[in-house]
Each structure stands twice: as C-alpha cells, then as structure tokens.
Design a protein around this motif. Structure first.
Motif, PDB file in Angstrom:
ATOM      1  N   UNK A   1      -5.756  17.940  -5.898  1.00  0.00           N
ATOM      2  CA  UNK A   1      -6.666  18.554  -4.926  1.00  0.00           C
ATOM      3  C   UNK A   1      -6.228  18.083  -3.545  1.00  0.00           C
ATOM      4  N   UNK A   2      -5.911  19.032  -2.659  1.00  0.00           N
ATOM      5  CA  UNK A   2      -5.472  18.673  -1.323  1.00  0.00           C
ATOM      6  C   UNK A   2      -6.642  18.115  -0.523  1.00  0.00           C
ATOM      7  N   UNK A   3      -6.388  17.006   0.154  1.00  0.00           N
ATOM      8  CA  UNK A   3      -7.329  16.417   1.096  1.00  0.00           C
ATOM      9  C   UNK A   3      -6.559  16.178   2.389  1.00  0.00           C
ATOM     10  N   UNK A   4      -7.242  16.334   3.513  1.00  0.00           N
ATOM     11  CA  UNK A   4      -6.580  16.088   4.797  1.00  0.00           C
ATOM     12  C   UNK A   4      -6.041  14.659   4.819  1.00  0.00           C
ATOM     13  N   UNK A   5      -4.732  14.489   5.021  1.00  0.00           N
ATOM     14  CA  UNK A   5      -4.166  13.141   5.023  1.00  0.00           C
ATOM     15  C   UNK A   5      -4.581  12.356   6.265  1.00  0.00           C
ATOM     16  N   UNK A   6      -4.779  11.085   6.075  1.00  0.00           N
ATOM     17  CA  UNK A   6      -5.106  10.183   7.181  1.00  0.00           C
ATOM     18  C   UNK A   6      -3.878   9.392   7.566  1.00  0.00           C
ATOM     19  N   UNK A   7      -3.874   8.896   8.775  1.00  0.00           N
ATOM     20  CA  UNK A   7      -2.763   8.086   9.232  1.00  0.00           C
ATOM     21  C   UNK A   7      -2.950   6.631   8.798  1.00  0.00           C
ATOM     22  N   UNK A   8      -1.871   5.934   8.497  1.00  0.00           N
ATOM     23  CA  UNK A   8      -1.967   4.517   8.182  1.00  0.00           C
ATOM     24  C   UNK A   8      -2.319   3.720   9.431  1.00  0.00           C
ATOM     25  N   UNK A   9      -2.683   2.444   9.280  1.00  0.00           N
ATOM     26  CA  UNK A   9      -3.035   1.630  10.450  1.00  0.00           C
ATOM     27  C   UNK A   9      -1.957   1.587  11.527  1.00  0.00           C
TER      28      UNK A   9
ATOM     29  N   UNK B   1      -1.681  11.761  -5.349  1.00  0.00           N
ATOM     30  CA  UNK B   1      -3.099  11.875  -4.996  1.00  0.00           C
ATOM     31  C   UNK B   1      -3.528  10.557  -4.368  1.00  0.00           C
ATOM     32  N   UNK B   2      -3.701  10.575  -3.034  1.00  0.00           N
ATOM     33  CA  UNK B   2      -3.987   9.348  -2.304  1.00  0.00           C
ATOM     34  C   UNK B   2      -5.288   8.678  -2.745  1.00  0.00           C
ATOM     35  N   UNK B   3      -6.296   9.469  -3.083  1.00  0.00           N
ATOM     36  CA  UNK B   3      -7.568   8.880  -3.505  1.00  0.00           C
ATOM     37  C   UNK B   3      -7.408   8.051  -4.778  1.00  0.00           C
TER      38      UNK B   3
ATOM     39  N   UNK C   1       0.826  -1.201   0.000  1.00  0.00           N
ATOM     40  CA  UNK C   1       0.000   0.000   0.000  1.00  0.00           C
ATOM     41  C   UNK C   1       0.865   1.257   0.000  1.00  0.00           C
ATOM     42  N   UNK C   2       0.279   2.353  -0.462  1.00  0.00           N
ATOM     43  CA  UNK C   2       0.942   3.650  -0.434  1.00  0.00           C
ATOM     44  C   UNK C   2       0.148   4.588   0.462  1.00  0.00           C
ATOM     45  N   UNK C   3       0.855   5.547   1.042  1.00  0.00           N
ATOM     46  CA  UNK C   3       0.246   6.511   1.962  1.00  0.00           C
ATOM     47  C   UNK C   3       0.802   7.892   1.662  1.00  0.00           C
ATOM     48  N   UNK C   4      -0.019   8.932   1.806  1.00  0.00           N
ATOM     49  CA  UNK C   4       0.470  10.278   1.492  1.00  0.00           C
ATOM     50  C   UNK C   4       1.537  10.757   2.482  1.00  0.00           C
ATOM     51  N   UNK C   5       2.497  11.475   1.957  1.00  0.00           N
ATOM     52  CA  UNK C   5       3.511  12.133   2.784  1.00  0.00           C
ATOM     53  C   UNK C   5       2.845  13.392   3.324  1.00  0.00           C
ATOM     54  N   UNK C   6       2.842  13.602   4.619  1.00  0.00           N
ATOM     55  CA  UNK C   6       2.099  14.711   5.212  1.00  0.00           C
ATOM     56  C   UNK C   6       2.725  16.083   5.000  1.00  0.00           C
ATOM     57  N   UNK C   7       3.992  16.140   4.601  1.00  0.00           N
ATOM     58  CA  UNK C   7       4.654  17.427   4.457  1.00  0.00           C
ATOM     59  C   UNK C   7       5.064  17.770   3.035  1.00  0.00           C
ATOM     60  N   UNK C   8       4.952  16.820   2.107  1.00  0.00           N
ATOM     61  CA  UNK C   8       5.377  17.065   0.728  1.00  0.00           C
ATOM     62  C   UNK C   8       4.481  16.280  -0.218  1.00  0.00           C
TER      63      UNK C   8
ATOM     64  N   UNK D   1       4.569  15.968  -3.267  1.00  0.00           N
ATOM     65  CA  UNK D   1       5.297  15.359  -4.382  1.00  0.00           C
ATOM     66  C   UNK D   1       5.955  14.051  -3.956  1.00  0.00           C
ATOM     67  N   UNK D   2       5.655  13.597  -2.741  1.00  0.00           N
ATOM     68  CA  UNK D   2       6.211  12.343  -2.211  1.00  0.00           C
ATOM     69  C   UNK D   2       5.090  11.495  -1.632  1.00  0.00           C
ATOM     70  N   UNK D   3       5.377  10.208  -1.459  1.00  0.00           N
ATOM     71  CA  UNK D   3       4.457   9.314  -0.769  1.00  0.00           C
ATOM     72  C   UNK D   3       5.257   8.214  -0.090  1.00  0.00           C
ATOM     73  N   UNK D   4       4.597   7.470   0.777  1.00  0.00           N
ATOM     74  CA  UNK D   4       5.220   6.354   1.492  1.00  0.00           C
ATOM     75  C   UNK D   4       4.768   5.052   0.845  1.00  0.00           C
ATOM     76  N   UNK D   5       5.703   4.122   0.641  1.00  0.00           N
ATOM     77  CA  UNK D   5       5.409   2.811   0.073  1.00  0.00           C
ATOM     78  C   UNK D   5       5.793   1.737   1.075  1.00  0.00           C
ATOM     79  N   UNK D   6       4.818   0.939   1.465  1.00  0.00           N
ATOM     80  CA  UNK D   6       5.059  -0.157   2.410  1.00  0.00           C
ATOM     81  C   UNK D   6       5.388  -1.402   1.588  1.00  0.00           C
ATOM     82  N   UNK D   7       6.631  -1.831   1.651  1.00  0.00           N
ATOM     83  CA  UNK D   7       7.087  -2.943   0.822  1.00  0.00           C
ATOM     84  C   UNK D   7       7.213  -4.261   1.571  1.00  0.00           C
ATOM     85  N   UNK D   8       7.513  -4.195   2.875  1.00  0.00           N
ATOM     86  CA  UNK D   8       7.814  -5.416   3.607  1.00  0.00           C
ATOM     87  C   UNK D   8       7.243  -5.346   5.024  1.00  0.00           C
ATOM     88  N   UNK D   9       6.609  -6.414   5.440  1.00  0.00           N
ATOM     89  CA  UNK D   9       6.039  -6.486   6.787  1.00  0.00           C
ATOM     90  C   UNK D   9       7.139  -6.280   7.827  1.00  0.00           C
ATOM     91  N   UNK D  10       6.909  -5.364   8.758  1.00  0.00           N
ATOM     92  CA  UNK D  10       7.854  -5.113   9.839  1.00  0.00           C
ATOM     93  C   UNK D  10       8.963  -4.126   9.501  1.00  0.00           C
TER      94      UNK D  10
END
Length: 94
Positions: free
Chosen positions: A83-91, A70-72, A37-44, A46-55
């Motif tokens: 379009x900016x949307x308030x970012x949510x936290x990952x699980x 664009x997280x949506x 899964x990918x998650x929005x970077x809260x401060x930039x 033009x970046x995002x977070x990619x979860x590649x491996x458990x742990x």
C-alpha cells in the motif's frame, strides 16, 4: 509569441528536473538514531535505503524479486500486499 511560451515551458521543466534529486529519501546517516534504520526509496518501491554507518550516506538496497518495501513494516512484502504511503524524509538527508 509561441517561441517565448515554449522557451518558458522548457525552462520550467528544466528547473523541475534539476530540483528533484535522484537520492530523494536517502539518509545522510549523520545522526546516531539513523544507524541501523531503513528508509523508503522515493522513486522505486522495490528499493530502500539502509543506514549502516554514522557519517556515511545510506546504501541503496533492492528488495528480492516480486517484493516491494513497506516502510511501516520495515520489510519487503509481496506487491499484492503493498500500500503506497507518502514517503517521509529521514532526519538527515544526503
């Protein structure tokens, strides 16, 4: 009296800076549902977070030049369409 107010303002500012993590929005990838899964970077945008491996905490990824994440849509898109949307936290958070 002015020095006390200035000191108090400085302490509040230091607390606020310390309480904001540079990794805000970064997944810790501790739940299987986060892997891939990918998650929005809260401060930039033009970046995002990619979860590649458990742990293993998510990796920061840059969108190609001229694009914003664009997280949506779960993809990088032209800034003109962003379009900016308030970012949510990952699980789980790193």
């Amino acid at each position: 009296m002015k020095s006390v107010a200035a000191l108090l303002a400085l302490m509040v500012a230091a607390f606020l800076v310390a309480s904001v993590s540079s990794d805000a929005g970064r997944s810790a990838c501790k739940d299987e549902s986060e892997v891939g899964q990918t998650y929005p970077h809260h401060f930039d945008a033009a970046k995002f977070w990619l979860c590649e491996e458990l742990g293993t905490a998510a990796r920061e990824v840059d969108c190609p030049s001229g694009l914003a994440y664009m997280h949506l849509l779960k993809e990088c898109i032209p800034w003109a369409s962003y379009i900016w949307k308030k970012p949510e936290m990952p699980p789980t958070v790193a």
